[in-house]
Design an enzyme around this catalytic site. Structure first.
Site, PDB file in Angstrom:
ATOM      1  N   GLY A   1       0.821  -1.196   0.000  1.00  0.00           N
ATOM      2  CA  GLY A   1       0.000   0.000   0.000  1.00  0.00           C
ATOM      3  C   GLY A   1       0.859   1.251   0.000  1.00  0.00           C
TER       4      GLY A   1
ATOM      5  N   HIS B   1      -3.967   1.018   7.951  1.00  0.00           N
ATOM      6  CA  HIS B   1      -2.609   1.567   7.958  1.00  0.00           C
ATOM      7  C   HIS B   1      -2.529   2.795   7.033  1.00  0.00           C
ATOM      8  CE1 HIS B   1       1.935   1.030   7.906  1.00  0.00           C
ATOM      9  NE2 HIS B   1       1.740   1.806   6.855  1.00  0.00           N
ATOM     10  N   GLU B   2      -3.070   2.649   5.825  1.00  0.00           N
ATOM     11  CA  GLU B   2      -2.993   3.754   4.844  1.00  0.00           C
ATOM     12  C   GLU B   2      -3.868   4.931   5.279  1.00  0.00           C
ATOM     13  OE1 GLU B   2      -0.619   3.515   2.873  1.00  0.00           O
ATOM     14  OE2 GLU B   2      -0.319   1.363   3.117  1.00  0.00           O
TER      15      GLU B   2
ATOM     16  N   CYS C   1       6.175  -0.620   6.844  1.00  0.00           N
ATOM     17  CA  CYS C   1       5.789   0.584   6.105  1.00  0.00           C
ATOM     18  C   CYS C   1       6.928   0.989   5.176  1.00  0.00           C
ATOM     19  CB  CYS C   1       5.497   1.704   7.099  1.00  0.00           C
ATOM     20  SG  CYS C   1       5.057   3.261   6.324  1.00  0.00           S
ATOM     21  N   LEU C   2       6.579   1.390   3.953  1.00  0.00           N
ATOM     22  CA  LEU C   2       7.613   1.817   2.995  1.00  0.00           C
ATOM     23  C   LEU C   2       8.349   3.065   3.487  1.00  0.00           C
ATOM     24  CD1 LEU C   2       5.797   1.275  -0.440  1.00  0.00           C
ATOM     25  CD2 LEU C   2       7.615  -0.119   0.562  1.00  0.00           C
TER      26      LEU C   2
ATOM     27  N   GLN D   1       2.885   9.830   1.561  1.00  0.00           N
ATOM     28  CA  GLN D   1       4.206   9.199   1.457  1.00  0.00           C
ATOM     29  C   GLN D   1       4.993   9.655   0.231  1.00  0.00           C
ATOM     30  OE1 GLN D   1       2.406   5.141   2.233  1.00  0.00           O
ATOM     31  NE2 GLN D   1       4.399   4.860   3.155  1.00  0.00           N
TER      32      GLN D   1
ATOM     33  N   HIS E   1      -2.094   7.092   7.587  1.00  0.00           N
ATOM     34  CA  HIS E   1      -1.169   8.013   6.907  1.00  0.00           C
ATOM     35  C   HIS E   1      -1.896   9.301   6.524  1.00  0.00           C
ATOM     36  CE1 HIS E   1       2.610   5.959   6.556  1.00  0.00           C
ATOM     37  NE2 HIS E   1       2.115   4.915   5.950  1.00  0.00           N
TER      38      HIS E   1
END
Ligand code: ZN
Length: 172
Positions: free
Chosen positions: A44, A135-136, A93-94, A49, A139
């Site tokens: 995701g 999670h997204e 997480c990226l 991000q 963000h």
């Protein structure tokens, strides 16, 4: 390809604004975000991000281990309309590379949003799907999963993160 911001970038701590219009420019951004996510082998990626404060994210929780693409999901102005139970699950997480931790979140969710074409969609699911959406969505509210760790785990994360970043810098 977009550059993925790394924790604790200020933009990752900022709440994103609702999308008012879905036009070609926004769709280009969505396509670039999807490319960036696949390239980084993530499940995701939220607009924050890549430095864009708009409420949208892309995800694909059905990729196989060889990097084969599954089904791309695009959610614009997402809203949780239902949730059920709790589940402890490993998260990464990226924007926080090389770190993961277990976190408790709702096990099943229902999310309402607009898709890439501006059509209203309602999706329901558990497991990795639910985990990824929550999670997204965090963000978009300026929250990173490490912000949700218990004080003890957060202290451990800070130590580990310093080391990870120092090693990264040493590698150039
Ligand atoms: Zn993330």
């Amino acid at each position: 390809m977009k550059k993925i911001l790394v924790y604790p970038d200020e933009i990752l701590r900022t709440r994103a604004e609702p999308v008012k219009e879905i036009d070609g420019r926004l769709q280009n951004l969505i396509d670039e975000m999807a490319e960036t996510m696949y390239k980084a082998k993530g499940v995701g990626l939220a607009a924050n991000q890549v430095g864009v404060l708009k409420r949208l994210f892309v995800m694909d929780v059905s990729q196989d281990e060889k990097g084969g693409r599954g089904e791309l999901i695009v959610l614009i102005n997402p809203e949780i309309v239902g949730s059920e139970g709790h589940e402890l699950m490993e998260e990464g997480c990226l924007s926080v590379p090389d770190f993961s931790a277990k976190l408790k979140r709702p096990a099943k969710i229902c999310v309402k949003a607009l898709d890439r074409e501006g059509k209203e969609v309602e999706l329901e699911g558990g497991g990795l799907f639910a985990r990824c959406v929550l999670h997204e969505l965090d963000h978009l509210d300026g929250i990173c999963f490490v912000d949700r760790l218990s004080p003890i785990k957060k202290a451990l994360f800070r130590k580990r993160w310093q080391k990870i970043r120092a090693e990264k810098l040493a590698q150039g």
